[in-house]
Design a protein around this motif. Structure first.
Motif, PDB file in Angstrom:
ATOM      1  N   VAL A  82       0.864  -1.190   0.000  1.00  0.00           N
ATOM      2  CA  VAL A  82       0.000   0.000   0.000  1.00  0.00           C
ATOM      3  C   VAL A  82       0.900   1.239   0.000  1.00  0.00           C
ATOM      4  O   VAL A  82       2.006   1.216   0.556  1.00  0.00           O
ATOM      5  N   CYS A  83       0.421   2.298  -0.625  1.00  0.00           N
ATOM      6  CA  CYS A  83       1.156   3.571  -0.591  1.00  0.00           C
ATOM      7  C   CYS A  83       0.554   4.467   0.483  1.00  0.00           C
ATOM      8  O   CYS A  83      -0.534   4.198   1.017  1.00  0.00           O
ATOM      9  N   CYS A  84       1.253   5.538   0.795  1.00  0.00           N
ATOM     10  CA  CYS A  84       0.701   6.558   1.685  1.00  0.00           C
ATOM     11  C   CYS A  84       1.309   7.899   1.310  1.00  0.00           C
ATOM     12  O   CYS A  84       2.284   7.960   0.565  1.00  0.00           O
ATOM     13  N   THR A  85       0.706   8.958   1.806  1.00  0.00           N
ATOM     14  CA  THR A  85       1.313  10.287   1.697  1.00  0.00           C
ATOM     15  C   THR A  85       1.459  10.815   3.121  1.00  0.00           C
ATOM     16  O   THR A  85       1.022  10.160   4.082  1.00  0.00           O
ATOM     17  N   ASN A 103      -1.925  10.932   5.090  1.00  0.00           N
ATOM     18  CA  ASN A 103      -2.711   9.766   5.523  1.00  0.00           C
ATOM     19  C   ASN A 103      -1.842   8.635   6.078  1.00  0.00           C
ATOM     20  O   ASN A 103      -2.315   7.525   6.264  1.00  0.00           O
ATOM     21  N   ALA A 104      -0.551   8.918   6.344  1.00  0.00           N
ATOM     22  CA  ALA A 104       0.393   7.848   6.694  1.00  0.00           C
ATOM     23  C   ALA A 104      -0.056   7.049   7.921  1.00  0.00           C
ATOM     24  O   ALA A 104       0.000   5.813   7.920  1.00  0.00           O
ATOM     25  N   VAL A 105      -0.507   7.733   8.977  1.00  0.00           N
ATOM     26  CA  VAL A 105      -0.891   7.024  10.202  1.00  0.00           C
ATOM     27  C   VAL A 105      -2.101   6.117   9.917  1.00  0.00           C
ATOM     28  O   VAL A 105      -2.113   4.926  10.281  1.00  0.00           O
ATOM     29  N   ALA A 106      -3.083   6.664   9.228  1.00  0.00           N
ATOM     30  CA  ALA A 106      -4.293   5.885   8.916  1.00  0.00           C
ATOM     31  C   ALA A 106      -3.951   4.677   8.052  1.00  0.00           C
ATOM     32  O   ALA A 106      -4.484   3.571   8.259  1.00  0.00           O
ATOM     33  N   VAL A 107      -3.050   4.842   7.092  1.00  0.00           N
ATOM     34  CA  VAL A 107      -2.680   3.733   6.205  1.00  0.00           C
ATOM     35  C   VAL A 107      -1.941   2.646   6.994  1.00  0.00           C
ATOM     36  O   VAL A 107      -2.240   1.454   6.872  1.00  0.00           O
ATOM     37  N   VAL A 108      -0.994   3.064   7.833  1.00  0.00           N
ATOM     38  CA  VAL A 108      -0.227   2.095   8.641  1.00  0.00           C
ATOM     39  C   VAL A 108      -1.200   1.287   9.513  1.00  0.00           C
ATOM     40  O   VAL A 108      -1.132   0.047   9.579  1.00  0.00           O
ATOM     41  N   GLU A 109      -2.132   1.976  10.164  1.00  0.00           N
ATOM     42  CA  GLU A 109      -3.054   1.266  11.069  1.00  0.00           C
ATOM     43  C   GLU A 109      -4.004   0.369  10.286  1.00  0.00           C
ATOM     44  O   GLU A 109      -4.330  -0.734  10.720  1.00  0.00           O
ATOM     45  N   SER A 110      -4.429   0.827   9.134  1.00  0.00           N
ATOM     46  CA  SER A 110      -5.396   0.025   8.388  1.00  0.00           C
ATOM     47  C   SER A 110      -4.750  -1.258   7.826  1.00  0.00           C
ATOM     48  O   SER A 110      -5.331  -2.340   7.904  1.00  0.00           O
ATOM     49  N   ILE A 111      -3.522  -1.157   7.307  1.00  0.00           N
ATOM     50  CA  ILE A 111      -2.895  -2.378   6.740  1.00  0.00           C
ATOM     51  C   ILE A 111      -2.487  -3.329   7.875  1.00  0.00           C
ATOM     52  O   ILE A 111      -2.584  -4.552   7.725  1.00  0.00           O
ATOM     53  N   ALA A 112      -2.089  -2.772   9.028  1.00  0.00           N
ATOM     54  CA  ALA A 112      -1.715  -3.638  10.152  1.00  0.00           C
ATOM     55  C   ALA A 112      -2.954  -4.407  10.639  1.00  0.00           C
ATOM     56  O   ALA A 112      -2.876  -5.612  10.921  1.00  0.00           O
ATOM     57  N   ALA A 113      -4.095  -3.720  10.696  1.00  0.00           N
ATOM     58  CA  ALA A 113      -5.336  -4.386  11.131  1.00  0.00           C
ATOM     59  C   ALA A 113      -5.751  -5.447  10.120  1.00  0.00           C
ATOM     60  O   ALA A 113      -6.094  -6.587  10.484  1.00  0.00           O
ATOM     61  N   LYS A 138      -0.462   0.311  -9.291  1.00  0.00           N
ATOM     62  CA  LYS A 138      -1.808   0.887  -9.136  1.00  0.00           C
ATOM     63  C   LYS A 138      -2.554   0.250  -7.967  1.00  0.00           C
ATOM     64  O   LYS A 138      -3.308   0.911  -7.259  1.00  0.00           O
ATOM     65  N   LYS A 139      -2.322  -1.052  -7.769  1.00  0.00           N
ATOM     66  CA  LYS A 139      -2.994  -1.723  -6.641  1.00  0.00           C
ATOM     67  C   LYS A 139      -2.615  -1.053  -5.330  1.00  0.00           C
ATOM     68  O   LYS A 139      -3.454  -0.841  -4.454  1.00  0.00           O
ATOM     69  N   ALA A 140      -1.314  -0.743  -5.183  1.00  0.00           N
ATOM     70  CA  ALA A 140      -0.849  -0.115  -3.931  1.00  0.00           C
ATOM     71  C   ALA A 140      -1.388   1.315  -3.791  1.00  0.00           C
ATOM     72  O   ALA A 140      -1.749   1.746  -2.692  1.00  0.00           O
ATOM     73  N   VAL A 141      -1.464   2.032  -4.913  1.00  0.00           N
ATOM     74  CA  VAL A 141      -1.976   3.414  -4.845  1.00  0.00           C
ATOM     75  C   VAL A 141      -3.496   3.395  -4.614  1.00  0.00           C
ATOM     76  O   VAL A 141      -4.026   4.140  -3.779  1.00  0.00           O
ATOM     77  N   ASP A 142      -4.205   2.502  -5.327  1.00  0.00           N
ATOM     78  CA  ASP A 142      -5.665   2.410  -5.144  1.00  0.00           C
ATOM     79  C   ASP A 142      -6.020   2.045  -3.704  1.00  0.00           C
ATOM     80  O   ASP A 142      -6.974   2.579  -3.135  1.00  0.00           O
ATOM     81  N   ARG A 143      -5.254   1.145  -3.133  1.00  0.00           N
ATOM     82  CA  ARG A 143      -5.497   0.729  -1.746  1.00  0.00           C
ATOM     83  C   ARG A 143      -5.368   1.934  -0.811  1.00  0.00           C
ATOM     84  O   ARG A 143      -6.135   2.102   0.132  1.00  0.00           O
ATOM     85  N   MET A 144      -4.369   2.777  -1.095  1.00  0.00           N
ATOM     86  CA  MET A 144      -4.215   4.005  -0.292  1.00  0.00           C
ATOM     87  C   MET A 144      -5.441   4.903  -0.461  1.00  0.00           C
ATOM     88  O   MET A 144      -5.967   5.437   0.526  1.00  0.00           O
ATOM     89  N   GLU A 193      -8.340   4.201  -0.993  1.00  0.00           N
ATOM     90  CA  GLU A 193      -9.511   3.665  -0.304  1.00  0.00           C
ATOM     91  C   GLU A 193      -9.486   3.922   1.202  1.00  0.00           C
ATOM     92  O   GLU A 193     -10.506   3.808   1.867  1.00  0.00           O
ATOM     93  N   VAL A 194      -8.306   4.240   1.732  1.00  0.00           N
ATOM     94  CA  VAL A 194      -8.208   4.407   3.193  1.00  0.00           C
ATOM     95  C   VAL A 194      -8.792   5.759   3.594  1.00  0.00           C
ATOM     96  O   VAL A 194      -8.064   6.713   3.876  1.00  0.00           O
ATOM     97  N   GLY A 195     -10.111   5.827   3.577  1.00  0.00           N
ATOM     98  CA  GLY A 195     -10.843   6.975   4.111  1.00  0.00           C
ATOM     99  C   GLY A 195     -10.385   8.335   3.652  1.00  0.00           C
ATOM    100  O   GLY A 195      -9.577   8.472   2.737  1.00  0.00           O
ATOM    101  N   LYS A 196     -10.912   9.306   4.301  1.00  0.00           N
ATOM    102  CA  LYS A 196     -10.596  10.682   3.942  1.00  0.00           C
ATOM    103  C   LYS A 196      -9.233  11.050   4.504  1.00  0.00           C
ATOM    104  O   LYS A 196      -8.850  10.577   5.557  1.00  0.00           O
ATOM    105  N   PRO A 197      -8.481  11.939   3.835  1.00  0.00           N
ATOM    106  CA  PRO A 197      -7.176  12.338   4.369  1.00  0.00           C
ATOM    107  C   PRO A 197      -7.280  12.958   5.747  1.00  0.00           C
ATOM    108  O   PRO A 197      -8.183  13.746   6.004  1.00  0.00           O
ATOM    109  N   LYS A 198      -6.384  12.520   6.629  1.00  0.00           N
ATOM    110  CA  LYS A 198      -6.420  13.024   8.008  1.00  0.00           C
ATOM    111  C   LYS A 198      -5.071  13.682   8.296  1.00  0.00           C
ATOM    112  O   LYS A 198      -4.037  13.005   8.266  1.00  0.00           O
ATOM    113  N   PRO A 199      -5.029  15.004   8.521  1.00  0.00           N
ATOM    114  CA  PRO A 199      -3.727  15.629   8.734  1.00  0.00           C
ATOM    115  C   PRO A 199      -3.009  15.057   9.942  1.00  0.00           C
ATOM    116  O   PRO A 199      -3.644  14.767  10.959  1.00  0.00           O
ATOM    117  N   ALA A 200      -1.686  14.862   9.819  1.00  0.00           N
ATOM    118  CA  ALA A 200      -0.900  14.385  10.943  1.00  0.00           C
ATOM    119  C   ALA A 200      -0.862  15.471  12.011  1.00  0.00           C
ATOM    120  O   ALA A 200      -0.659  16.632  11.701  1.00  0.00           O
TER     121      ALA A 200
END
Ligand code: 13P
Ligand code: SF4
Length: 348
Positions: free
Chosen positions: A162-165, A168-178, A331-337, A339-346
């Motif tokens: 999965v990618c992140c920016t 959304n890095a925290v949300a992506v890390v938590e979502s893939i770990a879950a 694209k799979k990794a970017v699309d997965r990102m 999908e991880v909800g709305k961007p949440k500022p760190a």
């Protein structure tokens, strides 16, 4: 007169002055009047040619104000530009940003022509890791998911889960770990972003040793001295800054999260520990806030100029292509990102 890359001279006529007067008003407090005759003919020609070519310009927050405010169709941080690239309705995308951003646009919109005005617009983070490096990491940690910052090549994205920016890095890390039921992830390639993310989650992070050459130049002593010299000034930092720099600041977040902070909170005086054009672009719009230095220039972002953008539209160069097999995996990794909800500022 404004000289183009091909040596053609474009004149600052009264028609150009009239057609661009509204645009100058947008940047009047950050672009000196004496410079406008050099910019205006290029801006007018770019805006005319964009329509003829059915092209849109996606510009990152680090682009200079005459690009950001006068020719861009969409502006934002890496995540916003990726979202736009995925849905934009145009035949051609001109990426006013660096190469990995153009590659991301091509991955998300493979049927569009994606142009970058200067192929040399790279990124020290993207240059710090290869697809082969990621394969070795996966061999070493076979059960751990790979979270990859978008500041990487398509090859690296293709090897990732999965990618992140930065937004959304925290949300992506938590979502893939879950999803993978693990308590540790591999996070590449920015070691400082990895440290800053680790402070905001219980998930353990295995980091790579990349860093942004622009944000790495800030240091905590400098920030402490700045705060002592400017009591009451608000300090904002990008999470690509070293951890001890982020620890000294009032707020850390993606480029757009910093812009939103200033627009919403209207601090009297602010410093943005990031690329210099950010403050200019916000200052053009937000005139009741004083923007202080330091800031650092990104030499890669600064390769993009009005002349280069016009040359791109005139010659349809330089086209960014990604091997379709790599693009499909990336694209799979970017699309997965996405999908991880709305961007949440760190937050810090
Ligand atoms: P953002 O995603 O925060 O815009 O960051 C991109 C970048 O290159 C920062 O250095
Ligand atoms: Fe890369 Fe840093 Fe420049 Fe962003 S500011 S493009 S991370 S080198």
């Amino acid at each position: 007169m404004a000289a183009t890359n091909s040596g053609q001279a474009l004149a600052y006529t009264s028609e150009v002055a009239k057609a661009t007067a509204g645009l100058y008003a947008k940047v009047a407090n950050v672009v000196p009047e004496i410079e406008w005759p050099a910019f205006a003919p290029l801006i007018a020609e770019i805006n005319r040619l964009k329509k003829e070519r059915n092209a849109v310009i996606l510009a990152h927050n680090y682009q200079t104000p005459e690009i950001f405010h006068c020719v861009a169709d969409f502006v934002g941080d890496s995540l916003q530009l990726a979202r736009e690239a995925a849905k934009v309705d145009a035949k051609v995308i001109v990426q006013a940003g660096v190469h990995f951003m153009a590659e991301t646009s091509k991955i998300l919109s493979p049927d569009k022509i994606v142009l970058i005005p200067d192929m040399r617009a790279g990124c020290s983070l993207a240059a710090s890791i290869t697809g082969a490096d990621v394969r070795l990491l996966k061999e070493k940690y076979p059960n751990l998911p790979v979270v990859t910052y978008v500041n990487t090549s398509a090859d690296v994205k293709a090897e990732s889960d999965v990618c992140c920016t930065s937004s959304n890095a925290v949300a992506v890390v938590e979502s893939i770990a879950a999803e993978r039921k693990v308590d540790t992830v591999i996070f590449i390639p920015d070691r400082f972003l990895a440290q800053n993310v680790a402070k905001q989650t219980k998930i353990k992070i295995i980091a790579w040793h990349g860093q942004c050459e622009v944000h790495d130049r800030f240091n905590a002593d400098e920030v402490r001295r700045f705060k002592a010299d400017h009591p009451g000034a608000i300090v904002l930092a990008h999470p690509e800054c070293p951890e001890d720099v982020v620890a000294e600041c009032d707020f850390a977040g993606s480029t757009s999260a910093m812009v939103n902070y200033v627009k919403e909170k209207r601090p009297a005086r602010v410093v943005m520990l990031t690329e210099c054009s950010m403050a200019d672009n916000v200052a053009a719009e937000v005139r009741d806030v004083e923007f202080l230095r330091p800031c650092n220039l990104c030499p890669h972002m600064k390769r993009i100029t009005l002349q280069g953008i016009l040359h791109s539209l005139q010659t349809m160069q330089y086209e960014v292509k990604v091997d379709p097999a790599i693009a499909a995996r990336a694209k799979k990794a970017v699309d997965r990102m996405l999908e991880v909800g709305k961007p949440k500022p760190a937050v810090h």
